[in-house]
Design a protein around this motif. Structure first.
Motif, PDB file in Angstrom:
ATOM      1  N   GLY A  44       0.821  -1.217   0.000  1.00 17.23           N
ATOM      2  CA  GLY A  44       0.000   0.000   0.000  1.00 17.23           C
ATOM      3  C   GLY A  44       0.849   1.259   0.000  1.00 17.23           C
ATOM      4  O   GLY A  44       0.559   2.218  -0.724  1.00 17.23           O
ATOM      5  N   LEU A  45       1.909   1.272   0.798  1.00 15.88           N
ATOM      6  CA  LEU A  45       2.793   2.434   0.819  1.00 15.88           C
ATOM      7  C   LEU A  45       3.497   2.598  -0.527  1.00 15.88           C
ATOM      8  O   LEU A  45       3.727   3.730  -0.976  1.00 15.88           O
ATOM      9  CB  LEU A  45       3.815   2.308   1.944  1.00 15.88           C
ATOM     10  N   GLY A  46       3.799   1.499  -1.172  1.00 10.46           N
ATOM     11  CA  GLY A  46       4.381   1.577  -2.514  1.00 10.46           C
ATOM     12  C   GLY A  46       3.427   2.240  -3.495  1.00 10.46           C
ATOM     13  O   GLY A  46       3.840   3.036  -4.343  1.00 10.46           O
ATOM     14  N   ARG A  47       2.128   1.917  -3.365  1.00 10.26           N
ATOM     15  CA  ARG A  47       1.133   2.543  -4.242  1.00 10.26           C
ATOM     16  C   ARG A  47       0.990   4.034  -3.940  1.00 10.26           C
ATOM     17  O   ARG A  47       0.802   4.848  -4.853  1.00 10.26           O
ATOM     18  CB  ARG A  47      -0.207   1.819  -4.117  1.00 10.26           C
ATOM     19  N   VAL A  48       1.086   4.413  -2.676  1.00 11.79           N
ATOM     20  CA  VAL A  48       1.033   5.835  -2.314  1.00 11.79           C
ATOM     21  C   VAL A  48       2.209   6.570  -2.951  1.00 11.79           C
ATOM     22  O   VAL A  48       2.052   7.654  -3.525  1.00 11.79           O
ATOM     23  CB  VAL A  48       1.046   6.022  -0.771  1.00 11.79           C
ATOM     24  N   LYS A  49       3.395   5.986  -2.884  1.00 12.23           N
ATOM     25  CA  LYS A  49       4.582   6.590  -3.501  1.00 12.23           C
ATOM     26  C   LYS A  49       4.367   6.749  -4.999  1.00 12.23           C
ATOM     27  O   LYS A  49       4.663   7.804  -5.568  1.00 12.23           O
ATOM     28  CB  LYS A  49       5.793   5.698  -3.205  1.00 12.23           C
ATOM     29  N   ASP A  50       3.833   5.729  -5.657  1.00  7.02           N
ATOM     30  CA  ASP A  50       3.564   5.817  -7.095  1.00  7.02           C
ATOM     31  C   ASP A  50       2.568   6.935  -7.405  1.00  7.02           C
ATOM     32  O   ASP A  50       2.703   7.640  -8.407  1.00  7.02           O
ATOM     33  CB  ASP A  50       3.031   4.487  -7.629  1.00  7.02           C
ATOM     34  N   ALA A  51       1.569   7.102  -6.532  1.00  8.48           N
ATOM     35  CA  ALA A  51       0.575   8.163  -6.731  1.00  8.48           C
ATOM     36  C   ALA A  51       1.238   9.537  -6.626  1.00  8.48           C
ATOM     37  O   ALA A  51       0.955  10.429  -7.432  1.00  8.48           O
ATOM     38  CB  ALA A  51      -0.553   8.035  -5.710  1.00  8.48           C
ATOM     39  N   PHE A  52       2.126   9.713  -5.641  1.00  3.51           N
ATOM     40  CA  PHE A  52       2.839  10.984  -5.524  1.00  3.51           C
ATOM     41  C   PHE A  52       3.681  11.240  -6.765  1.00  3.51           C
ATOM     42  O   PHE A  52       3.746  12.357  -7.262  1.00  3.51           O
ATOM     43  CB  PHE A  52       3.743  10.998  -4.287  1.00  3.51           C
ATOM     44  N   ASP A  53       4.340  10.201  -7.251  1.00  2.00           N
ATOM     45  CA  ASP A  53       5.174  10.364  -8.450  1.00  2.00           C
ATOM     46  C   ASP A  53       4.340  10.720  -9.671  1.00  2.00           C
ATOM     47  O   ASP A  53       4.822  11.383 -10.577  1.00  2.00           O
ATOM     48  CB  ASP A  53       5.957   9.076  -8.738  1.00  2.00           C
TER      49      ASP A  53
ATOM     50  N   GLU B 171       8.338  15.695  -2.997  1.00  2.00           N
ATOM     51  CA  GLU B 171       9.479  14.811  -3.206  1.00  2.00           C
ATOM     52  C   GLU B 171       9.972  14.230  -1.883  1.00  2.00           C
ATOM     53  O   GLU B 171      10.261  13.035  -1.793  1.00  2.00           O
ATOM     54  CB  GLU B 171      10.605  15.553  -3.917  1.00  2.00           C
ATOM     55  N   GLU B 172      10.061  15.068  -0.855  1.00  2.00           N
ATOM     56  CA  GLU B 172      10.488  14.592   0.466  1.00  2.00           C
ATOM     57  C   GLU B 172       9.513  13.557   1.000  1.00  2.00           C
ATOM     58  O   GLU B 172       9.917  12.518   1.522  1.00  2.00           O
ATOM     59  CB  GLU B 172      10.590  15.755   1.451  1.00  2.00           C
TER      60      GLU B 172
ATOM     61  N   ALA C  38       8.432   5.921   0.385  1.00  2.00           N
ATOM     62  CA  ALA C  38       9.183   4.821  -0.240  1.00  2.00           C
ATOM     63  C   ALA C  38      10.057   4.116   0.791  1.00  2.00           C
ATOM     64  O   ALA C  38      10.156   2.877   0.796  1.00  2.00           O
ATOM     65  CB  ALA C  38      10.041   5.350  -1.385  1.00  2.00           C
ATOM     66  N   ARG C  39      10.672   4.886   1.682  1.00  2.00           N
ATOM     67  CA  ARG C  39      11.509   4.294   2.733  1.00  2.00           C
ATOM     68  C   ARG C  39      10.659   3.431   3.671  1.00  2.00           C
ATOM     69  O   ARG C  39      11.037   2.303   4.008  1.00  2.00           O
ATOM     70  CB  ARG C  39      12.223   5.392   3.520  1.00  2.00           C
ATOM     71  N   LEU C  40       9.497   3.935   4.064  1.00  3.22           N
ATOM     72  CA  LEU C  40       8.605   3.162   4.931  1.00  3.22           C
ATOM     73  C   LEU C  40       8.103   1.905   4.233  1.00  3.22           C
ATOM     74  O   LEU C  40       7.993   0.841   4.861  1.00  3.22           O
ATOM     75  CB  LEU C  40       7.417   4.026   5.373  1.00  3.22           C
ATOM     76  N   ALA C  41       7.806   2.004   2.949  1.00  2.00           N
ATOM     77  CA  ALA C  41       7.374   0.824   2.192  1.00  2.00           C
ATOM     78  C   ALA C  41       8.480  -0.227   2.196  1.00  2.00           C
ATOM     79  O   ALA C  41       8.220  -1.417   2.402  1.00  2.00           O
ATOM     80  CB  ALA C  41       7.005   1.206   0.758  1.00  2.00           C
ATOM     81  N   GLY C  42       9.714   0.207   1.992  1.00  2.00           N
ATOM     82  CA  GLY C  42      10.847  -0.718   2.010  1.00  2.00           C
ATOM     83  C   GLY C  42      11.026  -1.367   3.367  1.00  2.00           C
ATOM     84  O   GLY C  42      11.295  -2.576   3.457  1.00  2.00           O
TER      85      GLY C  42
END
Length: 102
Positions: free
Chosen positions: A19-28, A62-63, A69-73
């Motif tokens: 889910g956090l990965g998808r949030v990162k993709d949405a921000f990107d 970006e931050e 992304a770090r939390l997803a990892g």
């Protein structure tokens, strides 16, 4: 009784990483705000203020995306670690149930 990780907890950790990965993709995938709406404001001062907001948003976005992304990892790594420990414990339990030969 001691603390332990239940299967539901482990599933939740896996889902959190995804889910956090998808949030990162949405921000990107968000469009850059700068230069898109200035004409809509009419007033030059308001357009300038929005431009400043857009610049700040880009930096903060970006931050935030990097942190997400770090939390997803971390969540994915934790889930893998729990999976590995669970597998090792299961192997150890199976091995302890085997009869030993004299």
């Amino acid at each position: 009784m001691g603390e332990y990780t239940k299967v539901d907890d482990l599933r939740l950790i896996h889902e959190m990483g995804a889910g956090l990965g998808r949030v990162k993709d949405a921000f990107d995938g968000l469009d850059e705000l700068r230069g898109q709406y200035e004409d809509d404001f009419g007033d030059g001062g308001l357009a300038d203020r929005f431009g400043e907001f857009a610049d700040d948003w880009e930096g903060h976005r970006e931050e935030l995306a990097d942190e997400v992304a770090r939390l997803a990892g971390l969540a994915k790594a934790a889930a893998r670690a729990y999976d590995g420990v669970d597998g090792e414990l299961a192997r150890a339990l199976r091995a302890s149930d085997k009869p030993t030969r004299p």
